[in-house]
Write an enzyme that holds these catalytic residues in place. Structure first.
Site, mmCIF file in Angstrom:
data_model
loop_
_atom_site.group_PDB
_atom_site.id
_atom_site.type_symbol
_atom_site.label_atom_id
_atom_site.label_comp_id
_atom_site.label_asym_id
_atom_site.label_seq_id
_atom_site.Cartn_x
_atom_site.Cartn_y
_atom_site.Cartn_z
ATOM 1 C CG ASP A 84 -4.149 10.710 0.179
ATOM 2 O OD1 ASP A 84 -3.488 9.662 0.021
ATOM 3 O OD2 ASP A 84 -5.042 11.092 -0.615
ATOM 4 C CG ASP A 102 -5.848 11.434 -7.303
ATOM 5 O OD1 ASP A 102 -4.964 11.640 -6.468
ATOM 6 O OD2 ASP A 102 -6.498 10.366 -7.340
ATOM 7 C CG ASN A 122 -7.123 6.054 -1.165
ATOM 8 O OD1 ASN A 122 -6.034 6.594 -0.969
ATOM 9 N ND2 ASN A 122 -8.038 6.556 -1.969
ATOM 10 C CG HIS A 172 -7.580 7.072 -9.038
ATOM 11 N ND1 HIS A 172 -7.825 5.817 -9.534
ATOM 12 C CD2 HIS A 172 -6.264 7.297 -9.231
ATOM 13 C CE1 HIS A 172 -6.706 5.286 -9.993
ATOM 14 N NE2 HIS A 172 -5.735 6.163 -9.831
HETATM 15 O O1 RIB Z 1 -5.411 4.451 -5.572
HETATM 16 C C1 RIB Z 1 -5.669 5.801 -5.890
HETATM 17 C C2 RIB Z 1 -5.817 6.609 -4.640
HETATM 18 O O2 RIB Z 1 -4.594 6.598 -3.908
HETATM 19 C C3 RIB Z 1 -6.107 8.099 -4.920
HETATM 20 O O3 RIB Z 1 -6.909 8.612 -3.895
HETATM 21 C C4 RIB Z 1 -4.741 8.730 -4.874
HETATM 22 O O4 RIB Z 1 -4.794 10.115 -4.507
HETATM 23 C C5 RIB Z 1 -4.088 7.936 -3.791
HETATM 24 O O5 RIB Z 1 -4.515 8.485 -2.543
HETATM 25 CA CA CA Z 2 -6.160 10.589 -2.652
#
Ligand code: RIB
Ligand code: CA
Length: 326
Positions: A12, A16, A179, A252
């Protein structure tokens, strides 16, 4: 020499996720991995925004992204809402554009017409037993693919998911990680299916937060990709610093990707995992069964990362971002 992993990446794109795309691109350029396709999903941003961001990042990294009939990595737009709740975007952490409100120019490439869930099924059938399905967003596309094709679990080499929280607070509610919380039903389908799943939760990712030294070394590296990464990370650092109580950020998704490439960097517990679907306060929480009782659980245990070699992760990620040409 183990065979270089072939990634099908569901994300998404978000900041990160963007760093993870750069990491995967550096592996592709080094011949240490292949990227057969990308799918995007609601979560940080709308999946079309995520797909255009993915194309922007792949183009910045020198990876040709194209349609199914061209050479290049197909980028498919996926589900724009969860299975059983309203959609929610994480603009406070990733910006309204998903790349830290940098509002970068339109990418040259376009997403393919094929929906992301259909792409997962098509590529799994085309490359049976070869693909590592890396998921760093809500799991709606993976859940939909499981409903589309009951044989999917037998066709995927390994599923690696960034998500969940066990002996660690949640980050979107008191107990739930974003997520998983964004689509609890889809996540529970993924953990219930009979395929090998590696889950990289906040328990492992939060201790890998990068801080001043790492950020300053990235900023000092004067190449287009390193400058791109530093620019996109600024918004994310501003969002994370109050939580971390010092300048820094948690990348992450890149840790999940790196543990997919080199599992020896992590420590793991093997436990069945379920997702709370009904709790008023706990919906979206990941629940593992840590009892030492005889395994009466019909669910296949998930390989849950409980920690990692943080120094190695940070050095390898920095080296990957610095590896692109001037
Ligand atoms: O909780 C962190 C996750 O949620 C990572 O994948 C960040 O990109 C968001 O999607
Ligand atoms: Ca993500």
């Amino acid at each position: 020499m183990t065979k270089a992993p072939a990634f099908l990446y569901d994300c998404d794109t978000g900041i990160d996720d963007a760093m993870t795309l750069l990491y995967l691109a550096s592996l592709v350029h080094a011949g240490e991995a292949t990227l057969v396709g990308v799918g995007t999903v609601h979560g940080n941003v709308h999946p079309l925004t995520g797909a255009l961001n993915t194309l922007r990042v792949l183009e910045a990294a020198g990876i040709k992204a194209g349609g199914q009939d061209e050479q290049g990595v197909p980028v498919a737009v996926g589900a724009d809402r969860p299975m059983a709740q309203d959609v929610h975007y994480a603009v406070d952490w990733h910006g309204t554009d998903g790349l830290g409100n940098t509002y970068l120019p339109e990418p040259a490439g376009r997403p393919v017409a094929e929906p992301a869930a259909a792409q997962i099924v098509r590529l799994a059938r085309a490359l049976p037993g070869e693909l590592t399905l890396l998921a760093t967003g809500p799991l709606t596309n993976l859940g939909a693919a499981l409903l589309l094709d009951a044989e999917l679990p037998s066709l995927i080499r390994e599923v690696v998911v960034m998500g969940g929280a066990f002996d660690h607070p949640g980050n979107i509610t008191t107990h739930a990680e974003a997520n998983i919380w964004h689509d609890p039903e889809a996540a529970d389908l993924v953990f219930a299916a009979d395929w090998p799943v590696v889950l990289v939760p906040l328990d492992a990712t939060h201790p890998s937060a990068v801080h001043d030294d790492w950020l300053d070394r990235l900023a000092a590296h004067d190449t287009p990709v390193a400058r791109f990464a530093a620019r996109v990370l600024e918004f994310y650092i501003d969002a994370y610093t109050p939580t971390l109580r010092r300048r820094g950020a948690v990348i992450h998704d890149a840790l999940a990707a790196m543990l997919a490439v080199d599992p020896d960097l992590g420590e793991y517990a093997h436990r069945p995992v379920r997702v709370e679907l009904r709790g008023e306060l706990t919906r979206g929480t990941t629940v593992w069964d840590a009892r030492s009782l005889p395994a009466e659980d019909v669910r296949r245990p998930v390989k849950v990362a409980t920690g990692s070699d943080v120094a190695a992760f940070q050095e390898r990620l920095l080296a990957s971002l610095q590896s692109f040409p001037a």
